[in-house]
Design a protein around this motif. Structure first.
Motif, PDB file in Angstrom:
ATOM      1  N   UNK A  26      47.554  56.859   1.435  1.00 43.68           N
ATOM      2  CA  UNK A  26      48.608  56.800   2.440  1.00 43.68           C
ATOM      3  C   UNK A  26      48.547  58.003   3.370  1.00 43.68           C
ATOM      4  N   UNK A  27      48.278  59.163   2.810  1.00 42.26           N
ATOM      5  CA  UNK A  27      48.201  60.366   3.633  1.00 42.26           C
ATOM      6  C   UNK A  27      46.937  60.350   4.494  1.00 42.26           C
ATOM      7  N   UNK A  28      45.846  59.826   3.938  1.00 44.31           N
ATOM      8  CA  UNK A  28      44.624  59.723   4.728  1.00 44.31           C
ATOM      9  C   UNK A  28      44.843  58.825   5.940  1.00 44.31           C
ATOM     10  N   UNK A  51      46.406  71.459   2.621  1.00 51.65           N
ATOM     11  CA  UNK A  51      45.469  71.023   1.587  1.00 51.65           C
ATOM     12  C   UNK A  51      46.199  70.466   0.372  1.00 51.65           C
ATOM     13  N   UNK A  52      47.227  71.168  -0.078  1.00 49.84           N
ATOM     14  CA  UNK A  52      47.954  70.714  -1.255  1.00 49.84           C
ATOM     15  C   UNK A  52      48.686  69.413  -0.976  1.00 49.84           C
ATOM     16  N   UNK A  53      49.196  69.263   0.251  1.00 51.02           N
ATOM     17  CA  UNK A  53      49.835  67.987   0.647  1.00 51.02           C
ATOM     18  C   UNK A  53      48.848  66.842   0.534  1.00 51.02           C
ATOM     19  N   UNK A  54      47.679  66.977   1.156  1.00 47.71           N
ATOM     20  CA  UNK A  54      46.702  65.890   1.147  1.00 47.71           C
ATOM     21  C   UNK A  54      46.217  65.596  -0.263  1.00 47.71           C
ATOM     22  N   UNK A 147      52.671  64.296  10.662  1.00 43.89           N
ATOM     23  CA  UNK A 147      52.053  63.433   9.655  1.00 43.89           C
ATOM     24  C   UNK A 147      52.585  63.717   8.263  1.00 43.89           C
ATOM     25  N   UNK A 148      52.918  64.965   7.970  1.00 43.45           N
ATOM     26  CA  UNK A 148      53.400  65.281   6.619  1.00 43.45           C
ATOM     27  C   UNK A 148      54.924  65.407   6.561  1.00 43.45           C
TER      28      UNK A 148
END
Length: 387
Positions: A26-28, A51-54, A147-148
């Motif tokens: 979903x994040x991608x 980075x930690x989010x992805x 996005x995040x």
């Protein structure tokens, strides 16, 4: 640039049972939208928060004060990760174990490099990128934050647990501390309790009565005295909880309760201004008006930062003049209005981590029902703990 969050509507239909690999996917999808937005072939993520989010909460650091030990190149096909070779096995086996499916099918690929190599030289560990148009976090800052911004359902559940536990740690510590306890001792107790719960204390502040004028009070050896403030910013799974609490010993001074009540009224005005689509800069205007409306000096807003969006950064971003972001549904915030009465040497502050829903409703995440509260604008808010 548009601030639409790629895939937000679809992502919010997911349930807390969404697997880590599905969360990564979903994040991608959101990041592919960022690539389209900025016209790039790849996006290089280099900050701990991004980075930690992805990577669904992976710890990507060694030193809390150091740069991440890996970089992620996001393409339309997947994620390429450059990582120092002395860390690669541990990262795969421990920090990315929950993404084993993505590693197995090639959605995520690790590229070990020498410990002395330049991890930021992306083409050295992923040669295909040599002729690409690459965006970095600086050039894609606004759409990347968008996005995040909207948290997925499983992120909300993880965040709710972290924030609740952070509030509990403050309750436990401040329920047993004394006026003779030093700021260092209080910070040590808070840090140890957070670490025992699997969280990293990225900020620990303690303010005794003699230091009320300082709004970012790093701990000292001084005693807490008759009134003290404690602040924790705790990170777990990449998410950061931000919480402030006050303890008082003995009866309050004249005007002390009124000062605490006034700062809660400022906060209530901020919460009332939150709606999806509202400009974050407009929230700052609400903050600027709220201080004099509730008895503070008109310039009080300028004497300390006021907080802002929260999540995988301490503030993502801070609310500040000219900030271009808008508010998104299911976005977290941590505002921290503060005030100071110079005549009596009294400070006031309120800070909790909250979630703004689609309808603009605000849920306070960092609640401990053991802490004394008062209803403000229909919402339970923390009072000073009287001992």
């Amino acid at each position: 640039m548009t601030q639409q969050t790629p895939g937000t509507q679809q992502s919010q239909q997911q349930t807390p049972q969404m697997s880590p690999v599905e969360e990564l996917a979903a994040k991608h999808r959101r990041l592919v939208g960022v690539l389209d937005d900025v016209g790039a072939d790849g996006l290089v993520l280099s900050s701990e928060g991004a980075l930690s989010w992805l990577l669904v909460g992976a710890r990507v650091h060694i030193s809390l004060a150091g740069a991440p030990i890996l970089r992620a190149l996001v393409t339309r096909e997947g994620v390429e990760i450059g990582v120092f070779s002395n860390e690669a096995a541990r990262i795969r086996e421990e920090e990315l174990a929950h993404l084993a499916g993505a590693l197995d099918d090639g959605t995520v690929t690790l590229h070990p490099i020498a410990w002395h190599a330049d991890v930021d030289a992306v083409a050295s560990w992923f040669p295909a990128a040599a002729g690409w148009r690459l965006a970095d976090e600086a050039s894609a800052a606004l759409p990347l934050r968008a996005a995040r911004a909207s948290l997925l359902a499983p992120e909300v559940e993880r965040y709710r647990a972290l924030c609740r536990e952070s509030a509990e740690v403050l309750t436990d510590a401040l329920s047993t501390t004394t006026p003779q306890t030093s700021e260092f001792q209080l910070a040590a107790e808070l840090g140890g309790a957070l670490t025992a719960r699997g969280a990293e204390p990225v900020v620990l502040l303690a303010q005794g009565a003699d230091r009320a004028a300082h709004r970012h009070p790093l701990p000292t050896s001084g005693p807490l005295g008759r009134r003290a403030m404690a602040v924790v910013c705790a990170r777990r799974g990449g998410l950061i909880a931000n919480v402030t609490r006050w303890v008082g010993f003995g009866e309050p001074l004249a005007g002390e309760d009124a000062l605490d009540a006034a700062i809660l009224d400022v906060e209530a005005d901020i919460f009332a201004a939150l709606r999806p689509g509202v400009a974050l800069a407009d929230v700052l205007e609400t903050i600027r008006r709220a201080y004099p409306a509730h008895g503070f000096d008109a310039e009080e807003w300028s004497r300390h930062h006021q907080g802002g969006a929260a999540g995988y950064q301490g503030r993502d971003p801070r609310v500040s003049p000219g900030v271009p972001d808008v508010l998104h549904p299911d976005q977290a915030f941590a505002f921290n209005p503060t005030g100071f009465d110079a005549r009596q040497g009294l400070g006031a502050k309120v800070e909790d981590t909250v979630l703004m829903r689609q309808d603009g409703g605000v849920e306070v995440l960092s609640l401990d029902p053991r802490w004394p509260s008062i209803e403000v604008a229909g919402r339970d808010r923390p009072r000073t703990l009287r001992r």
